[in-house]
Design a protein around this motif. Structure first.
Motif: not given
Length: 249
Positions: A188-196
């Protein structure tokens, strides 16, 4: 609610080791003696055709892949280096909630080797996870791209597309690793960071990123390597000219 369990950023970046491959980063002194830094690689490659590690790397890639043009090898070399940088930084951000300072003057590069033995970080100095874009995009990929555009007359759009593809690939591998081990908070953290990161102006127009899937708007030119084809996220569904060649053959 997902509980995020972070560990302290340690001097050996040990949390990255289980991920393997492009995520692993050696720290401390390089075991093979002094190596040039990435800062040196980005400086004036046109004036040091045989002495600069970036032009050397491009020639190594060209020889290994039998690339018909140096700019094809330059594209592939740039995407591989981008993948190394994104993997290390994104992996640390997701696992530690910190990233190491990847200052190009502290990151040493063996241009004749492949991952994970190619990079050594002289010292681990923690930065906040929100420094991802500044550290990788602005600290590395923009000067790297500028050097390649200047020396090989590369397309900026192609190189930024490579950077985006490398980021999406790192995010996809990290997501796969985390889900396989029940580490949903890491995924979840990785997806959020990537989207940013994909919202950054330097990456925003490079393609479409959904979940962990990415479709780029450019091509890395790998199809022009003997035996090569189109990548999974390429804007082409088949190598340009292949249908005409098949019809004529």
């Amino acid at each position: 609610m997902v509980l995020l369990l972070f560990v302290d950023l340690d001097p050996e970046l040990a949390a990255l080791r289980p991920l393997g491959g492009f995520f692993v980063l050696r720290t401390g002194g390089a075991p093979h003696g002094p190596l040039p830094t990435l800062a040196q690689a980005y400086e004036n490659p046109a004036t040091e055709v045989y002495g600069n590690s970036l032009t050397f790397r491009v020639r190594v890639v060209a020889d290994r892949l039998q690339a018909p043009e140096l700019r094809i090898a330059a594209s592939i070399a740039q995407q591989a280096l981008a993948a190394r940088l994104w993997s290390v930084a994104l992996g640390c951000a997701a696992l530690y909630d910190r990233i190491p300072d990847l200052d190009p003057r502290m990151l040493h590069w063996d241009a004749d080797r492949s991952a994970p033995d190619d990079l050594w970080l002289a010292e681990v100095r923690p930065l906040p996870a929100d420094a991802l874009a500044e550290t990788v995009l602005h600290g590395h990929l923009e000067p790297l791209n500028a050097a390649l555009v200047s020396h090989y007359r590369m397309s900026t759009g192609l190189l930024r597309g490579n950077a985006a593809s490398a980021l999406a690939g790192a995010a996809r591998e990290l997501d796969r690793w985390a889900r396989a081990r029940g580490r949903t908070e890491v995924a979840t953290r990785a997806r959020a960071l990537t989207a940013e990161l994909f919202a950054d102006p330097l990456l925003a127009g490079t393609g479409t990123f959904t979940g962990t899937s990415f479709r780029r708007r450019s091509c890395c030119l790998y199809y022009r390597v003997p035996g090569g084809g189109v990548c999974g996220d390429c804007c082409f569904t088949q190598p340009p000219g292949s249908s005409r060649n098949a019809a004529s053959g």
